[in-house]
Write a protein that holds these residues in place. Sequence first.
Motif, PDB file in Angstrom:
ATOM      1  N   UNK A 251       7.463  13.793  -2.873  1.00  0.00           N
ATOM      2  CA  UNK A 251       8.310  12.631  -3.146  1.00  0.00           C
ATOM      3  C   UNK A 251       7.961  11.466  -2.220  1.00  0.00           C
ATOM      4  N   UNK A 252       7.663  11.767  -0.957  1.00  0.00           N
ATOM      5  CA  UNK A 252       7.258  10.716  -0.013  1.00  0.00           C
ATOM      6  C   UNK A 252       5.941  10.080  -0.451  1.00  0.00           C
ATOM      7  N   UNK A 253       4.987  10.911  -0.853  1.00  0.00           N
ATOM      8  CA  UNK A 253       3.700  10.388  -1.308  1.00  0.00           C
ATOM      9  C   UNK A 253       3.890   9.463  -2.500  1.00  0.00           C
ATOM     10  N   UNK A 254       4.721   9.892  -3.449  1.00  0.00           N
ATOM     11  CA  UNK A 254       4.957   9.072  -4.638  1.00  0.00           C
ATOM     12  C   UNK A 254       5.669   7.772  -4.286  1.00  0.00           C
ATOM     13  N   UNK A 255       6.663   7.845  -3.393  1.00  0.00           N
ATOM     14  CA  UNK A 255       7.408   6.649  -2.999  1.00  0.00           C
ATOM     15  C   UNK A 255       6.521   5.672  -2.229  1.00  0.00           C
ATOM     16  N   UNK A 256       5.681   6.198  -1.333  1.00  0.00           N
ATOM     17  CA  UNK A 256       4.808   5.330  -0.552  1.00  0.00           C
ATOM     18  C   UNK A 256       3.699   4.711  -1.410  1.00  0.00           C
ATOM     19  N   UNK A 257       3.218   5.457  -2.405  1.00  0.00           N
ATOM     20  CA  UNK A 257       2.227   4.886  -3.325  1.00  0.00           C
ATOM     21  C   UNK A 257       2.845   3.738  -4.119  1.00  0.00           C
ATOM     22  N   UNK A 258       4.090   3.937  -4.565  1.00  0.00           N
ATOM     23  CA  UNK A 258       4.781   2.872  -5.288  1.00  0.00           C
ATOM     24  C   UNK A 258       4.989   1.661  -4.387  1.00  0.00           C
ATOM     25  N   UNK A 259       5.348   1.902  -3.114  1.00  0.00           N
ATOM     26  CA  UNK A 259       5.541   0.793  -2.178  1.00  0.00           C
ATOM     27  C   UNK A 259       4.223   0.060  -1.911  1.00  0.00           C
ATOM     28  N   UNK A 260       3.126   0.814  -1.805  1.00  0.00           N
ATOM     29  CA  UNK A 260       1.814   0.197  -1.587  1.00  0.00           C
ATOM     30  C   UNK A 260       1.406  -0.654  -2.783  1.00  0.00           C
ATOM     31  N   UNK A 261       1.619  -0.116  -3.992  1.00  0.00           N
ATOM     32  CA  UNK A 261       1.289  -0.875  -5.202  1.00  0.00           C
ATOM     33  C   UNK A 261       2.137  -2.152  -5.299  1.00  0.00           C
ATOM     34  N   UNK A 262       3.411  -2.043  -4.963  1.00  0.00           N
ATOM     35  CA  UNK A 262       4.282  -3.227  -4.989  1.00  0.00           C
ATOM     36  C   UNK A 262       3.838  -4.261  -3.963  1.00  0.00           C
ATOM     37  N   UNK A 263       3.390  -3.778  -2.789  1.00  0.00           N
ATOM     38  CA  UNK A 263       2.904  -4.704  -1.760  1.00  0.00           C
ATOM     39  C   UNK A 263       1.655  -5.442  -2.240  1.00  0.00           C
ATOM     40  N   UNK A 264       0.761  -4.718  -2.918  1.00  0.00           N
ATOM     41  CA  UNK A 264      -0.448  -5.359  -3.446  1.00  0.00           C
ATOM     42  C   UNK A 264      -0.097  -6.440  -4.477  1.00  0.00           C
ATOM     43  N   UNK A 265       0.858  -6.145  -5.356  1.00  0.00           N
ATOM     44  CA  UNK A 265       1.279  -7.124  -6.348  1.00  0.00           C
ATOM     45  C   UNK A 265       1.914  -8.348  -5.684  1.00  0.00           C
ATOM     46  N   UNK A 266       2.716  -8.086  -4.642  1.00  0.00           N
ATOM     47  CA  UNK A 266       3.364  -9.198  -3.940  1.00  0.00           C
ATOM     48  C   UNK A 266       2.338 -10.060  -3.214  1.00  0.00           C
ATOM     49  N   UNK A 267       1.316  -9.405  -2.640  1.00  0.00           N
ATOM     50  CA  UNK A 267       0.254 -10.170  -1.958  1.00  0.00           C
ATOM     51  C   UNK A 267      -0.485 -11.058  -2.958  1.00  0.00           C
ATOM     52  N   UNK A 268      -0.777 -10.512  -4.141  1.00  0.00           N
ATOM     53  CA  UNK A 268      -1.450 -11.318  -5.177  1.00  0.00           C
ATOM     54  C   UNK A 268      -0.588 -12.508  -5.583  1.00  0.00           C
ATOM     55  N   UNK A 269       0.706 -12.256  -5.764  1.00  0.00           N
ATOM     56  CA  UNK A 269       1.607 -13.343  -6.166  1.00  0.00           C
ATOM     57  C   UNK A 269       1.697 -14.411  -5.079  1.00  0.00           C
ATOM     58  N   UNK A 270       1.843 -13.982  -3.829  1.00  0.00           N
ATOM     59  CA  UNK A 270       1.919 -14.942  -2.722  1.00  0.00           C
ATOM     60  C   UNK A 270       0.610 -15.697  -2.546  1.00  0.00           C
ATOM     61  N   UNK A 271      -0.519 -15.024  -2.797  1.00  0.00           N
ATOM     62  CA  UNK A 271      -1.829 -15.690  -2.681  1.00  0.00           C
ATOM     63  C   UNK A 271      -1.969 -16.793  -3.723  1.00  0.00           C
ATOM     64  N   UNK A 272      -1.477 -16.500  -4.937  1.00  0.00           N
ATOM     65  CA  UNK A 272      -1.520 -17.544  -5.983  1.00  0.00           C
ATOM     66  C   UNK A 272      -0.657 -18.736  -5.591  1.00  0.00           C
ATOM     67  N   UNK A 273       0.530 -18.465  -5.047  1.00  0.00           N
ATOM     68  CA  UNK A 273       1.406 -19.554  -4.618  1.00  0.00           C
ATOM     69  C   UNK A 273       0.782 -20.335  -3.465  1.00  0.00           C
ATOM     70  N   UNK A 274       0.133 -19.601  -2.542  1.00  0.00           N
ATOM     71  CA  UNK A 274      -0.517 -20.276  -1.410  1.00  0.00           C
ATOM     72  C   UNK A 274      -1.672 -21.152  -1.885  1.00  0.00           C
ATOM     73  N   UNK A 275      -2.439 -20.647  -2.857  1.00  0.00           N
ATOM     74  CA  UNK A 275      -3.549 -21.439  -3.391  1.00  0.00           C
ATOM     75  C   UNK A 275      -3.028 -22.691  -4.095  1.00  0.00           C
ATOM     76  N   UNK A 276      -1.932 -22.522  -4.853  1.00  0.00           N
ATOM     77  CA  UNK A 276      -1.345 -23.681  -5.532  1.00  0.00           C
ATOM     78  C   UNK A 276      -0.843 -24.703  -4.523  1.00  0.00           C
TER      79      UNK A 276
END
Length: 304
Positions: A251-276
């Motif tokens: 369960x920890x592995x699954x939760x941390x993988x989900x958190x890592x994936x969410x962090x990657x998506x958030x970084x992409x979104x913030x990078x787009x906003x920063x570029x704009x």
Amino acid sequence: MGAKLRVYKRRIRSVTATKKITKAMEMIAASRVVKAQRQVAASTPYASELTRAVTAVATGSNTQHPLTTEAEQPSRAALLLITSDRGLAGGYSSNVLKAGEQLTERLKAEGKEVDAYIVGRKGVSYYSFRERKVVESWTGFTDSPTYADAKAIAAPLIEAVQRDTAEGGVDELHIVFTEFISMMTQTALDDRLLPLSLDKAADESAKAGEILPLFDFEPSAEDVLDALLPRYVESRIYNALLQAAASKHAATRRAMKSATDNAEELIKSLSRLANAARQAEITQEISEIVGGASALADATAGSD
């Protein structure tokens, strides 16, 4: 505009640092769950064979043993609830606590008082917050339990079953834990350990194609049960602890993988906003330069 860009960059650095932590925790949990799986696979045959042996002794003799004999009017039951010491495992502990609540309500509906025995800080905190009585609790080993931990848990439970209910004893022993099925599937379930359900054990043996053998007992069937039943309870609790540990790591592995994936998506979104924001800042600077050059050109033309 420059202030907004700095905010985005600061948030990207923060989320990136969090992503590194969750990724490391995911890898640690993945390595631990493999070890826990091996321990579950090693302990399950022993627990199954010991249950079969106890069933054979109980069914092959006319001995009325307190750990195999149903009470005529059971009035008190012990509940062993196995949770985790730590969080960051999604709904792992909450699922176990929910199953424990359902079992408690069912036992109370049958007119039985419930004595709670808790493993893991999450369960202890849950009962403490609701000001519920806990007979005994154990913490600090749920990630990597040992057989010694199972023996320490089993001792007061067996003593409670052997004691008369008028003296604080119990008629039944139930356990709630998370069964490890696969890396993606873990199920919270409850099981009655004592009194041993001979009909259920016989049915399981029949489904497996096994025939319970006949034995001669020395010195007596009662002495054999006295020796086997504590080992039976210890082995079942140990197996439940290992299954719970494997389930928690999965369960920890699954939760941390989900958190890592969410962090990657958030970084992409913030990078787009920063570029704009950076492009808007560059556009504004160019506009200011062009505007200044035009003003200078108009001033020069006016002076001529």
